[in-house]
Design an enzyme around this catalytic site. Structure first.
Site, PDB file in Angstrom:
ATOM      1  N   HIS A 118      -8.589  33.546   2.811  1.00  0.00           N
ATOM      2  CA  HIS A 118      -9.725  33.657   3.730  1.00  0.00           C
ATOM      3  C   HIS A 118      -9.451  34.670   4.843  1.00  0.00           C
ATOM      4  O   HIS A 118     -10.345  35.408   5.260  1.00  0.00           O
ATOM      5  CB  HIS A 118     -10.047  32.306   4.363  1.00  0.00           C
ATOM      6  CG  HIS A 118     -10.979  31.484   3.526  1.00  0.00           C
ATOM      7  ND1 HIS A 118     -11.008  30.112   3.581  1.00  0.00           N
ATOM      8  CD2 HIS A 118     -11.921  31.846   2.621  1.00  0.00           C
ATOM      9  CE1 HIS A 118     -11.912  29.659   2.729  1.00  0.00           C
ATOM     10  NE2 HIS A 118     -12.479  30.692   2.125  1.00  0.00           N
ATOM     11  N   ARG A 162     -37.729  15.636   1.969  1.00  0.00           N
ATOM     12  CA  ARG A 162     -36.530  14.774   2.058  1.00  0.00           C
ATOM     13  C   ARG A 162     -35.755  14.680   0.746  1.00  0.00           C
ATOM     14  O   ARG A 162     -34.957  13.766   0.546  1.00  0.00           O
ATOM     15  CB  ARG A 162     -36.887  13.364   2.546  1.00  0.00           C
ATOM     16  CG  ARG A 162     -37.463  13.372   3.939  1.00  0.00           C
ATOM     17  CD  ARG A 162     -37.316  12.030   4.608  1.00  0.00           C
ATOM     18  NE  ARG A 162     -37.907  12.063   5.916  1.00  0.00           N
ATOM     19  CZ  ARG A 162     -39.208  11.889   6.154  1.00  0.00           C
ATOM     20  NH1 ARG A 162     -40.035  11.658   5.145  1.00  0.00           N
ATOM     21  NH2 ARG A 162     -39.669  11.952   7.374  1.00  0.00           N
TER      22      ARG A 162
END
Ligand code: NAD
Ligand code: ZN
Length: 346
Positions: free
Chosen positions: A233, A107
């Site tokens: 892009h 975590r």
């Protein structure tokens, strides 16, 4: 002002030692690839407390879940606990993936980013975006998490291949164009080989840190960082599909010229400003050859951009050098015209 977890260093080994000594870490690992192991590890190792190395192969093609599994496995084999630290010594690939592995292991454990490419120093290591590619989608799986420390040392750039330096330089140019006209005048008066990296990296880091602190989850202002990226892009996707990829920076360089053309057509950018941008970028980056057919395909690809809403193409446009506006709607025809403008430049 810099956030307190970002440090410019002239002696990264001593500064790492100082930071680590002020905390109680149970174990330290350093994540490297073969290039940063050879070129950058010697710079930080001298005063580094006892540590283990995790070595992965370099390259975007390894920024995936299989490499994460091998990193998590190694962390487990080393019995790293929640109080351990990972130092990530590398470019954006290692930073994004190593940070993701550290943030999800038990975590989340502390990690330090030590970015070693220009792109990672001015862009990837700032703002807390971490993650990996999935299937054929870039940065598809990931989290937002800030490192305990980002340590910046411009000396790493000395061993960086010229193409990698240019790739990061496109993002520096972008940051300057959207934020600071005086800095643009200074930057554009020098060739890439004459640039002084430290003030430029500082400028980019301050600017990106301020933007991403104000708008961490890209609800508004952070979108400004996508300047040059709508058309950039589309170009990148087109060439990846053809298998003769151009670098991200090379695509963004074209995107910045093409989107500046659109801004000038819309009356947002003066003609002399457009010329200054075009001339400088063309002096640094080789021309990307674009046939009419390619331009047609690239323009249509822009519809797929992640930043769009519905079928509107949303773009960041300069409002004069030093300022930008986001969410400006542009059309496929405008993109086509802008790429023809790029193509017709000598
Ligand atoms: P990279 O990490 O692949 O590094 C480029 C190459 O340079 C690699 O071969 C690497 O081993 C080598 N290298 C690194 N430092 C070196 C040094 N000092 N000397 C010699 N060689 C060195 O590429 P990159 O351009 O740094 O990063 C690209 C990645 O960054 C992409 O995956 C992109 O998605 C990501 N990115 C993330 C963010 C973000 O906000 N998290 C922003 C922009 C880009
Ligand atoms: Zn970019």
């Amino acid at each position: 002002m810099l956030p307190e977890n970002i440090l410019f260093s002239s002696d990264p080994s001593a500064d790492l030692n100082h930071f680590i000594s002020s905390r109680q870490y149970s174990m330290i690992t350093v994540l490297v690839d073969e290039n940063t192991r050879k070129n950058c590890l010697p710079v930080i190792e001298k005063q580094l407390p006892d540590h283990e190395l995790i070595i992965i192969p370099s390259g975007e093609e390894y920024k995936n879940i299989s490499t994460c599994i091998s990193i998590w496995q190694k962390m487990t084999d080393l019995t790293m606990d929640r109080h351990s630290l990972m130092i990530i010594l590398g470019g954006g690939v290692l930073g994004d993936m190593g940070g993701f592995c550290a943030s999800t292991y038990k975590r989340g454990i502390d990690f330090i980013l030590v970015p070693t490419t220009l792109l990672a120093q001015v862009d990837a290591s700032i703002g807390g975006k971490l993650g990996i590619d999935f299937s054929s989608y870039k940065n598809h799986i990931g989290v937002f998490q800030l490192p305990a420390l980002t340590l910046l040392f411009s000396g790493f750039l000395k061993t960086l291949p010229a193409r990698e330096l240019r790739s990061g330089f496109a993002e520096v140019i972008k940051h300057v164009l959207i934020s600071d006209s005086e800095m643009w005048a200074r930057l554009s008066a020098k060739r890439i080989s004459e640039q002084e990296w430290e003030p430029l990296v500082l400028h980019s880091v301050q600017f990106k840190a301020q933007v991403t602190t104000t708008d961490p989850k890209e609800k508004g202002l952070r979108k400004i960082l996508n300047a040059g990226h709508t058309i950039g892009h589309a170009l990148e996707s087109h060439f990846i599909a053809l298998d003769h990829a151009i670098s991200h920076g090379e695509a963004i360089a074209v995107g910045l010229i093409a989107e500046s053309f659109i801004a000038s057509k819309k009356g947002l950018l003066r003609e002399d400003e457009l010329n200054s941008i075009k001339h400088y970028i063309r002096s640094v980056f080789d021309k990307v050859e674009l046939s009419e057919e390619k331009i047609e395909q690239i323009s249509r690809l822009a519809i797929q951009d992640k930043k769009n809403r519905g079928n509107k193409i949303l773009c960041v446009l300069l409002e004069g050098i030093g300022r930008a506006r986001w969410d400006v709607e542009i059309s496929v025809d405008e993109i086509k015209e802008s790429l023809l403008f790029y193509r017709d430049q000598t």
